[in-house]
Design an enzyme around this catalytic site. Structure first.
Site, PDB file in Angstrom:
ATOM      1  CG  ASP A 214       3.971   7.806   1.872  1.00 45.92           C
ATOM      2  OD1 ASP A 214       4.555   7.779   0.762  1.00 45.92           O
ATOM      3  OD2 ASP A 214       4.555   7.561   2.948  1.00 45.92           O
ATOM      4  CG  ASP A 290      16.373   3.963   1.304  1.00 42.63           C
ATOM      5  OD1 ASP A 290      16.816   2.954   1.881  1.00 42.63           O
ATOM      6  OD2 ASP A 290      15.622   4.776   1.878  1.00 42.63           O
TER       7      ASP A 290
END
Length: 447
Positions: A214, A290
């Protein structure tokens, strides 16, 4: 007469006694036989029970073996599917071209687009990447790594002749560590590890740039990462380079040439080296990879390069994060539109030995501002300013007033370098939010 009858009666008692004794002996013999038969029956029952238990144990062992064999079969089926896809891809495109069999061009980095189930998003991302990657494809071979078997995504990926398709099929059940967690974050972590293992260890790339399905990229995206690769080779204290600035909204950025070091991993379009992956792969987390990289125990004092103006734009309003913060933080991001000639730029100021001196100089030159109405005061000063904060709650209050990210991870604010967060206001002027540790580390004194 009476004496004779008494004598006859006594004679009758003798056979009766013998009869009684005989009957008792027969009864005893019968009871003994019954007891023996009962003992034999009990022994037989015990033997049957033992045999039954043995059979149950055998069945359990065989069931365990069947489950193990089924697991092996599933893994082999998965590997077979992946192998077939790779063979098809190699036949159609010639994988040798990716590493330039002539030996004339060593790739700077492989580029992988991480995909799952959004074919329309993937198409938009690939279109953006192709715009700048195709002329330099030998330097940046492109891969799509799909997690799962969404047919629309697979068909879209295989429709491109200029890239290599990989498919991650994971049959292992996901067991979350806390109730209510999204399984997607666990699957994403597994996919990342698998894809990076493939690219570093199977395809032997020395660097990998990770994109998501995206994202759109800036015109100088690849030139920026080539310059970053050279910088990372020179400075081992740089753990990764990112194309992202969490505070990269239009109102907070200005200079497309400005780069910073950060103690906070930005993600969202980033590059790492194989030597770093050698360290991370064996201990890769089950989920939230992350945030895991943002823990001090994992980055171990190393830092990350980030731009002021983002080189990626995230348009993914719908996804595993359920559009969290999209309208406030992602949609207003400024995607760089200036073609910076990074080869002509001297980035020596970003190395560990030079950057602290360079950055502390910028902070010291800024005018100190304190008290209330900080935003109003900052807007009325025609210069860079610095604002001190004492702790996380005060930082969050000040960040909220300006509209930047308030979040911290493991004691580090987003984008911070040694506790200092920098952003722009009114186009050009910098604001430095300076923490208590920053004053000592950067030798900052308020006049």
């Amino acid at each position: 007469m009476v004496r004779m009858m008494t004598c006859d009666f006594r004679f009758l008692l003798i056979p009766a006694a013998f009869m009684f004794i005989y009957i008792q002996m027969r009864l005893f013999q019968t009871q003994s036989q019954y007891a023996d038969r009962l003992g034999s029956a009990i022994e037989s029952e015990n033997h049957c029970t033992s045999q039954m238990r043995g059979l149950i144990d055998d069945v359990s062992i065989k069931q365990s073996r069947i489950v193990a064999l089924e697991d092996i079969k599933n893994r082999q089926d998965q590997e077979l599917v992946q192998l077939k896809d790779l063979i098809q891809t190699f036949q159609r495109r010639g994988i040798a071209k990716l590493t330039d069999s002539g030996g004339q061009q060593i790739p700077v980095a492989a580029v992988v687009i991480m995909a799952c189930s959004r074919a329309d998003y993937l198409e938009r991302t690939v279109k953006s990447v192709f715009k700048y990657q195709i002329p330099i494809a030998s330097k940046y071979p492109l891969f799509i790594s799909q997690d799962g078997s969404d047919q629309a995504v697979k068909s879209k990926a295989l429709s491109y002749n200029q890239l290599t398709y990989m498919q991650h099929l994971d049959f292992e059940p996901v067991i979350t560590e806390r109730p209510g967690e999204l399984i997607a974050y666990y699957k994403i972590a597994r996919h990342y590890k698998w894809a990076l293992d493939q690219l570093f260890y199977k395809h032997k790339f020395s660097r990998v740039i990770i994109l998501e399905d995206d994202m759109e990229i800036a015109p100088d995206f690849f030139d920026y990462f080539e310059a970053a690769a050279s910088l990372m080779d020179r400075d081992k204290t740089i753990m990764a380079a990112s194309s992202w600035n969490d505070n990269g909204q239009k109102q907070f950025v200005h200079d497309p040439y400005a780069l910073y070091r950060s103690d906070f991993f930005p993600g969202l379009g980033w590059m790492l080296k194989r030597s770093t992956w050698d360290e991370l792969s064996p201990k890769w987390p089950k989920a939230y990879w992350d945030d895991w990289l943002r823990l001090k125990e994992n980055h171990k004092g190393r830092q990350f390069i980030r731009p002021e103006v983002c080189r990626t734009y995230n348009f993914g309003e719908h996804g595993s994060s359920l559009g969290q913060f999209f309208s406030q933080y992602l949609q207003p991001i400024k995607l760089n539109d200036v073609k910076v000639d990074w080869k002509a730029k001297d980035l020596g100021y970003l190395t560990e030995g030079n950057y602290t001196k360079y950055f502390s100089g910028l902070v010291r030159q800024a005018r100190p501002v304190q008290g209330s109405d900080l935003v109003l005061k900052a807007q009325n000063i025609e210069a860079d300013i610095r604002i001190r904060y004492r702790d996380q709650p005060e930082f969050e209050r000040i960040a909220g007033e300006f509209g930047i990210f308030e979040e911290w991870k493991d004691g580090v604010p987003r984008t911070a370098y040694k506790g200092v967060v920098v952003f722009r206001i009114q186009t050009t002027r910098r604001v430095f939010l300076v923490g208590p540790d920053s004053v000592k580390q950067l030798e900052i004194r308020d006049s």
